[in-house]
Design an enzyme around this catalytic site. Structure first.
Site, PDB file in Angstrom:
ATOM      1  N   ASN A 165      20.245 -54.933 -79.909  1.00 27.85           N
ATOM      2  CA  ASN A 165      20.836 -55.567 -81.081  1.00 27.85           C
ATOM      3  C   ASN A 165      20.440 -54.577 -81.992  1.00 27.85           C
ATOM      4  OD1 ASN A 165      20.833 -56.918 -83.634  1.00 27.85           O
ATOM      5  ND2 ASN A 165      19.027 -57.961 -83.369  1.00 27.85           N
ATOM      6  N   TRP A 166      21.676 -53.913 -82.632  1.00 25.91           N
ATOM      7  CA  TRP A 166      21.523 -52.826 -83.503  1.00 25.91           C
ATOM      8  C   TRP A 166      21.258 -53.144 -84.978  1.00 25.91           C
ATOM      9  CZ3 TRP A 166      26.438 -49.646 -81.484  1.00 25.91           C
ATOM     10  CH2 TRP A 166      26.029 -49.039 -80.074  1.00 25.91           C
ATOM     11  N   LYS A 167      21.374 -54.295 -85.086  1.00 21.83           N
ATOM     12  CA  LYS A 167      21.002 -54.900 -86.554  1.00 21.83           C
ATOM     13  C   LYS A 167      21.764 -54.287 -87.542  1.00 21.83           C
ATOM     14  CE  LYS A 167      16.350 -55.690 -85.048  1.00 21.83           C
ATOM     15  NZ  LYS A 167      15.073 -56.319 -85.333  1.00 21.83           N
ATOM     16  N   HIS A 180      18.098 -65.722 -84.513  1.00 13.61           N
ATOM     17  CA  HIS A 180      17.396 -64.700 -84.591  1.00 13.61           C
ATOM     18  C   HIS A 180      16.137 -64.999 -85.610  1.00 13.61           C
ATOM     19  CE1 HIS A 180      15.903 -60.595 -84.941  1.00 13.61           C
ATOM     20  NE2 HIS A 180      16.216 -60.522 -83.775  1.00 13.61           N
ATOM     21  N   GLU A 228      15.045 -63.098 -87.809  1.00 14.16           N
ATOM     22  CA  GLU A 228      15.571 -62.365 -89.142  1.00 14.16           C
ATOM     23  C   GLU A 228      16.664 -63.426 -89.816  1.00 14.16           C
ATOM     24  OE1 GLU A 228      16.795 -58.579 -87.746  1.00 14.16           O
ATOM     25  OE2 GLU A 228      14.601 -58.332 -87.504  1.00 14.16           O
ATOM     26  N   GLU A 279      11.197 -64.867 -78.459  1.00 18.37           N
ATOM     27  CA  GLU A 279      11.031 -63.628 -79.388  1.00 18.37           C
ATOM     28  C   GLU A 279       9.934 -63.896 -80.323  1.00 18.37           C
ATOM     29  OE1 GLU A 279      14.185 -60.398 -79.591  1.00 18.37           O
ATOM     30  OE2 GLU A 279      14.682 -61.973 -81.201  1.00 18.37           O
ATOM     31  N   GLY A 306       9.888 -56.011 -84.431  1.00 15.13           N
ATOM     32  CA  GLY A 306      10.019 -54.784 -85.362  1.00 15.13           C
ATOM     33  C   GLY A 306       8.575 -54.430 -85.934  1.00 15.13           C
ATOM     34  N   SER A 357       9.642 -55.610 -79.784  1.00 15.33           N
ATOM     35  CA  SER A 357       8.833 -54.321 -79.873  1.00 15.33           C
ATOM     36  C   SER A 357       8.909 -53.823 -78.439  1.00 15.33           C
ATOM     37  CB  SER A 357       7.522 -54.351 -80.518  1.00 15.33           C
ATOM     38  OG  SER A 357       7.419 -54.690 -81.826  1.00 15.33           O
ATOM     39  N   GLY A 390      14.830 -52.058 -82.100  1.00 14.81           N
ATOM     40  CA  GLY A 390      14.567 -50.696 -82.511  1.00 14.81           C
ATOM     41  C   GLY A 390      14.796 -49.812 -81.322  1.00 14.81           C
TER      42      GLY A 390
HETATM   43  C1  PEP Z   1      15.044 -58.113 -82.075  1.00 10.10           C
HETATM   44  O1  PEP Z   1      15.734 -57.596 -83.022  1.00 10.10           O
HETATM   45  O2  PEP Z   1      15.415 -59.000 -81.335  1.00 10.10           O
HETATM   46  C2  PEP Z   1      13.987 -57.186 -81.482  1.00 10.10           C
HETATM   47  C3  PEP Z   1      13.365 -57.845 -80.633  1.00 10.10           C
HETATM   48  O3  PEP Z   1      13.767 -56.041 -82.214  1.00 10.10           O
HETATM   49  P1  PEP Z   1      12.436 -55.003 -81.747  1.00 10.10           P
HETATM   50  O4  PEP Z   1      12.733 -54.749 -80.558  1.00 10.10           O
HETATM   51  O5  PEP Z   1      12.774 -53.752 -82.795  1.00 10.10           O
HETATM   52  O6  PEP Z   1      11.417 -55.542 -82.020  1.00 10.10           O
END
Ligand code: PEP
Length: 262
Positions: free
Chosen positions: A11-13, A96, A98, A168, A174, A214, A236
């Protein structure tokens, strides 16, 4: 019983413009092997979906939308529908953290998006997870239950075959804070038990459950070995070429180990 494929979703956000995204795909394509038991999915900015769809070998990479609107068409200025994404992406993230926490998407919005994705032949990746406060209060299972029931209401058992669940924990996304493998195993078990309650044993066995939060190159193998975890949702680390390639190769290794022990 058929084995569940390993799924690695990057997931490049809101990172990388169209040009940068295309270069990134070009540079990793050389090193991502095609493996029948591993699916590598990229979720770039919506702007890059079309050009990248023309660039990739679809046996090597699938695409995912990071977001979309639940209506198929109409006067919804600025939105992109699942109907418009149909044929372009195989998956779409839904719920998600976010989206839930920054954009205040409710379970009702999320449910409508799950329905829209399914109606448009896109596999929804339903993201669920507790906040730090809910964890501290011992409410993880209740949260997972409510988000599953909320997101999957109206989904039939046939449609569930197209749904992926991503566990998640909000506090792990993040932040660099890792969930312990035993917490991930407990949550995954709670998710399958809830799916069993809603849809029966066969669905609980076949549904794909991912972990995200993470995950880095050096922790990926640990999570991939957690019983019941079928892959990873990576934020990330998916933007770091070496880290992402290393995670994909660990998924290949995990799939090969499963093949050998089958
Ligand atoms: C995500 O965006 O779903 C995610 C798990 O991000 P990160 O790996 O940066 O925690």
């Amino acid at each position: 019983m058929a084995q569940r494929k390993k799924l690695i979703i990057g997931n490049w956000k809101m990172n990388l413009n169209v040009h940068e995204a295309s270069i990134f795909v070009h540079t990793i394509a050389k090193d991502v092997a095609v493996h029948r038991d591993v699916e590598v999915v990229l979720a770039p900015t919506a702007l890059a979906l079309q050009p990248i769809s023309l660039q990739i070998n679809r046996r090597q990479f699938k695409l995912a939308a990071q977001n979309f609107y639940h209506q198929d068409q109409g006067a919804f200025t600025g939105e992109v529908s699942a109907t418009q994404l149909r044929g372009l992406v195989e998956y779409a993230l839904v719920g998600h953290s976010e989206r839930r926490h920054i954009f205040h998407e409710s379970d009702k919005d999320i449910r409508a998006k799950v329905q829209a994705a399914i109606r448009n032949h896109i596999k929804p990746v339903l993201c669920i997870g507790e906040t730090a406060q809910q964890k501290a209060d011992g409410e993880t299972n209740d949260c997972l239950h409510d988000q599953l029931v909320g997101g999957l209401a109206n989904v039939t058992s046939e449609e569930l075959e197209k749904v992926v669940i991503a566990y998640e924990p909000v506090w792990a996304i993040g932040t660099g804070n890792n969930a312990s493998p035993s917490d991930v195993e407990k949550a995954t078990r709670a998710i399958r038990s809830q799916i069993k309650h809603l849809y029966g044993e066969a669905s609980a066995e076949s549904v794909h459950v991912l972990y995200g939060g993470s995950v880095k190159a050096d922790s990926a193998a640990t999570y991939l070995q957690v019983p019941g975890v079928d892959g990873l949702l990576i934020g990330g680390a998916s933007l770091d070429r070496q880290a992402f390639l290393s995670i994909v190769s660990k998924a290949h290794g995990a799939a090969a180990t499963q093949d050998a022990s089958a």
